[in-house]
Design a protein around this motif. Sequence first.
Motif, PDB file in Angstrom:
ATOM      1  N   PRO A   6      15.476 -20.461 -32.193  1.00 27.87           N
ATOM      2  CA  PRO A   6      16.019 -20.009 -33.470  1.00 27.87           C
ATOM      3  C   PRO A   6      15.720 -21.013 -34.580  1.00 27.87           C
ATOM      4  O   PRO A   6      15.635 -22.217 -34.326  1.00 27.87           O
ATOM      5  CB  PRO A   6      17.520 -19.921 -33.209  1.00 27.87           C
ATOM      6  CG  PRO A   6      17.768 -20.827 -32.071  1.00 27.87           C
ATOM      7  CD  PRO A   6      16.507 -20.838 -31.246  1.00 27.87           C
ATOM      8  N   PRO A   7      15.529 -20.529 -35.802  1.00 24.36           N
ATOM      9  CA  PRO A   7      15.302 -21.445 -36.929  1.00 24.36           C
ATOM     10  C   PRO A   7      16.517 -22.347 -37.139  1.00 24.36           C
ATOM     11  O   PRO A   7      17.642 -21.943 -36.902  1.00 24.36           O
ATOM     12  CB  PRO A   7      15.123 -20.502 -38.123  1.00 24.36           C
ATOM     13  CG  PRO A   7      14.812 -19.176 -37.532  1.00 24.36           C
ATOM     14  CD  PRO A   7      15.482 -19.134 -36.195  1.00 24.36           C
ATOM     15  N   LEU A  44      19.651 -22.658 -55.154  1.00 25.52           N
ATOM     16  CA  LEU A  44      20.545 -21.759 -54.439  1.00 25.52           C
ATOM     17  C   LEU A  44      19.938 -21.457 -53.075  1.00 25.52           C
ATOM     18  O   LEU A  44      18.762 -21.094 -52.981  1.00 25.52           O
ATOM     19  CB  LEU A  44      20.731 -20.450 -55.219  1.00 25.52           C
ATOM     20  CG  LEU A  44      21.575 -19.376 -54.538  1.00 25.52           C
ATOM     21  CD1 LEU A  44      23.026 -19.844 -54.410  1.00 25.52           C
ATOM     22  CD2 LEU A  44      21.499 -18.075 -55.314  1.00 25.52           C
ATOM     23  N   HIS A  45      20.732 -21.604 -52.039  1.00 27.20           N
ATOM     24  CA  HIS A  45      20.296 -21.325 -50.672  1.00 27.20           C
ATOM     25  C   HIS A  45      21.103 -20.134 -50.163  1.00 27.20           C
ATOM     26  O   HIS A  45      22.326 -20.215 -50.041  1.00 27.20           O
ATOM     27  CB  HIS A  45      20.520 -22.545 -49.778  1.00 27.20           C
ATOM     28  CG  HIS A  45      19.702 -23.709 -50.195  1.00 27.20           C
ATOM     29  ND1 HIS A  45      18.448 -23.938 -49.707  1.00 27.20           N
ATOM     30  CD2 HIS A  45      19.958 -24.706 -51.089  1.00 27.20           C
ATOM     31  CE1 HIS A  45      17.956 -25.026 -50.266  1.00 27.20           C
ATOM     32  NE2 HIS A  45      18.855 -25.507 -51.106  1.00 27.20           N
ATOM     33  N   VAL A  46      20.410 -19.038 -49.890  1.00 28.46           N
ATOM     34  CA  VAL A  46      21.051 -17.831 -49.393  1.00 28.46           C
ATOM     35  C   VAL A  46      20.885 -17.834 -47.876  1.00 28.46           C
ATOM     36  O   VAL A  46      19.764 -17.848 -47.375  1.00 28.46           O
ATOM     37  CB  VAL A  46      20.423 -16.561 -50.007  1.00 28.46           C
ATOM     38  CG1 VAL A  46      21.209 -15.335 -49.602  1.00 28.46           C
ATOM     39  CG2 VAL A  46      20.331 -16.677 -51.523  1.00 28.46           C
ATOM     40  N   VAL A  47      22.004 -17.816 -47.164  1.00 27.98           N
ATOM     41  CA  VAL A  47      21.996 -17.957 -45.709  1.00 27.98           C
ATOM     42  C   VAL A  47      22.497 -16.673 -45.064  1.00 27.98           C
ATOM     43  O   VAL A  47      23.564 -16.169 -45.417  1.00 27.98           O
ATOM     44  CB  VAL A  47      22.874 -19.147 -45.267  1.00 27.98           C
ATOM     45  CG1 VAL A  47      22.940 -19.237 -43.743  1.00 27.98           C
ATOM     46  CG2 VAL A  47      22.362 -20.445 -45.872  1.00 27.98           C
ATOM     47  N   ARG A  48      21.716 -16.184 -44.131  1.00 28.75           N
ATOM     48  CA  ARG A  48      22.118 -15.023 -43.315  1.00 28.75           C
ATOM     49  C   ARG A  48      22.074 -15.459 -41.862  1.00 28.75           C
ATOM     50  O   ARG A  48      21.024 -15.846 -41.354  1.00 28.75           O
ATOM     51  CB  ARG A  48      21.160 -13.855 -43.551  1.00 28.75           C
ATOM     52  CG  ARG A  48      21.355 -12.657 -42.623  1.00 28.75           C
ATOM     53  CD  ARG A  48      22.539 -11.805 -43.062  1.00 28.75           C
ATOM     54  NE  ARG A  48      22.831 -10.757 -42.117  1.00 28.75           N
ATOM     55  CZ  ARG A  48      22.494  -9.485 -42.279  1.00 28.75           C
ATOM     56  NH1 ARG A  48      21.814  -9.111 -43.337  1.00 28.75           N
ATOM     57  NH2 ARG A  48      22.841  -8.599 -41.384  1.00 28.75           N
ATOM     58  N   CYS A  72      14.326  -9.006 -34.078  1.00 30.83           N
ATOM     59  CA  CYS A  72      15.620  -9.078 -34.761  1.00 30.83           C
ATOM     60  C   CYS A  72      15.573 -10.085 -35.903  1.00 30.83           C
ATOM     61  O   CYS A  72      16.083  -9.822 -36.996  1.00 30.83           O
ATOM     62  CB  CYS A  72      16.721  -9.449 -33.771  1.00 30.83           C
ATOM     63  SG  CYS A  72      17.123  -8.174 -32.577  1.00 30.83           S
ATOM     64  N   GLN A  73      14.949 -11.228 -35.656  1.00 32.17           N
ATOM     65  CA  GLN A  73      14.825 -12.260 -36.687  1.00 32.17           C
ATOM     66  C   GLN A  73      14.041 -11.716 -37.888  1.00 32.17           C
ATOM     67  O   GLN A  73      14.470 -11.851 -39.029  1.00 32.17           O
ATOM     68  CB  GLN A  73      14.136 -13.509 -36.112  1.00 32.17           C
ATOM     69  CG  GLN A  73      13.887 -14.620 -37.104  1.00 32.17           C
ATOM     70  CD  GLN A  73      15.131 -15.395 -37.498  1.00 32.17           C
ATOM     71  OE1 GLN A  73      16.132 -15.383 -36.802  1.00 32.17           O
ATOM     72  NE2 GLN A  73      15.065 -16.078 -38.622  1.00 32.17           N
ATOM     73  N   HIS A  97      17.376 -18.440 -45.963  1.00 30.13           N
ATOM     74  CA  HIS A  97      17.454 -18.982 -44.613  1.00 30.13           C
ATOM     75  C   HIS A  97      18.089 -17.942 -43.699  1.00 30.13           C
ATOM     76  O   HIS A  97      19.199 -17.480 -43.973  1.00 30.13           O
ATOM     77  CB  HIS A  97      18.322 -20.245 -44.581  1.00 30.13           C
ATOM     78  CG  HIS A  97      17.950 -21.263 -45.599  1.00 30.13           C
ATOM     79  ND1 HIS A  97      17.007 -22.242 -45.360  1.00 30.13           N
ATOM     80  CD2 HIS A  97      18.385 -21.459 -46.869  1.00 30.13           C
ATOM     81  CE1 HIS A  97      16.891 -23.003 -46.445  1.00 30.13           C
ATOM     82  NE2 HIS A  97      17.718 -22.549 -47.364  1.00 30.13           N
ATOM     83  N   VAL A  98      17.402 -17.598 -42.637  1.00 31.07           N
ATOM     84  CA  VAL A  98      17.958 -16.698 -41.623  1.00 31.07           C
ATOM     85  C   VAL A  98      18.035 -17.484 -40.331  1.00 31.07           C
ATOM     86  O   VAL A  98      17.021 -17.999 -39.861  1.00 31.07           O
ATOM     87  CB  VAL A  98      17.090 -15.427 -41.467  1.00 31.07           C
ATOM     88  CG1 VAL A  98      17.594 -14.577 -40.322  1.00 31.07           C
ATOM     89  CG2 VAL A  98      17.084 -14.630 -42.770  1.00 31.07           C
ATOM     90  N   VAL A  99      19.242 -17.584 -39.789  1.00 35.73           N
ATOM     91  CA  VAL A  99      19.447 -18.380 -38.583  1.00 35.73           C
ATOM     92  C   VAL A  99      20.177 -17.567 -37.525  1.00 35.73           C
ATOM     93  O   VAL A  99      20.998 -16.705 -37.839  1.00 35.73           O
ATOM     94  CB  VAL A  99      20.225 -19.684 -38.874  1.00 35.73           C
ATOM     95  CG1 VAL A  99      19.436 -20.599 -39.776  1.00 35.73           C
ATOM     96  CG2 VAL A  99      21.570 -19.392 -39.478  1.00 35.73           C
TER      97      VAL A  99
END
Length: 155
Positions: A6-7, A44-48, A72-73, A97-99
Amino acid sequence: MSPWEPPQFSPPIRGIVVGHDGSPAADDALRWAIEEARLRHCPLHVVRAWVLATAIRDTGVPYGTVPSMEECQRATERHLAEAVAAVDTTGVEVHQHVVHGPSAQALMAAAADADLLVVGERGGGGFAGLRLGSVAEQVSRHAPCTVVVVRAAGG
């Protein structure tokens, strides 16, 4: 085939972190965070964050098959990009960012060096009658920085 990794967040994230789970409340939080980043002249960091239980269902794989972690990622990355593209980010440096991992923990990890963490008052899961969702409550209690919980429009 190598195991899926995973990232992760490698460099410290500075500026504003906003959580986005695809819900209308997350859209409200994103718009608020964009305006705040504009005022502060900061990134700005948008995190999902996602886990299999909350993974995007329209991954593009045939009906009746189970999508891979990579699928899925990618689907989650696509949905986040669409959400960010739907708002005016003019003048704001935006990072997406998708983690893979639980939402509250991912947001707190992302916000370890941030100035501000922004979340909607409640996301798409859980109990509709709750005023404050579980992620908003967890980060407001345990985040390493100031937290803003954005009340839903019309709420």
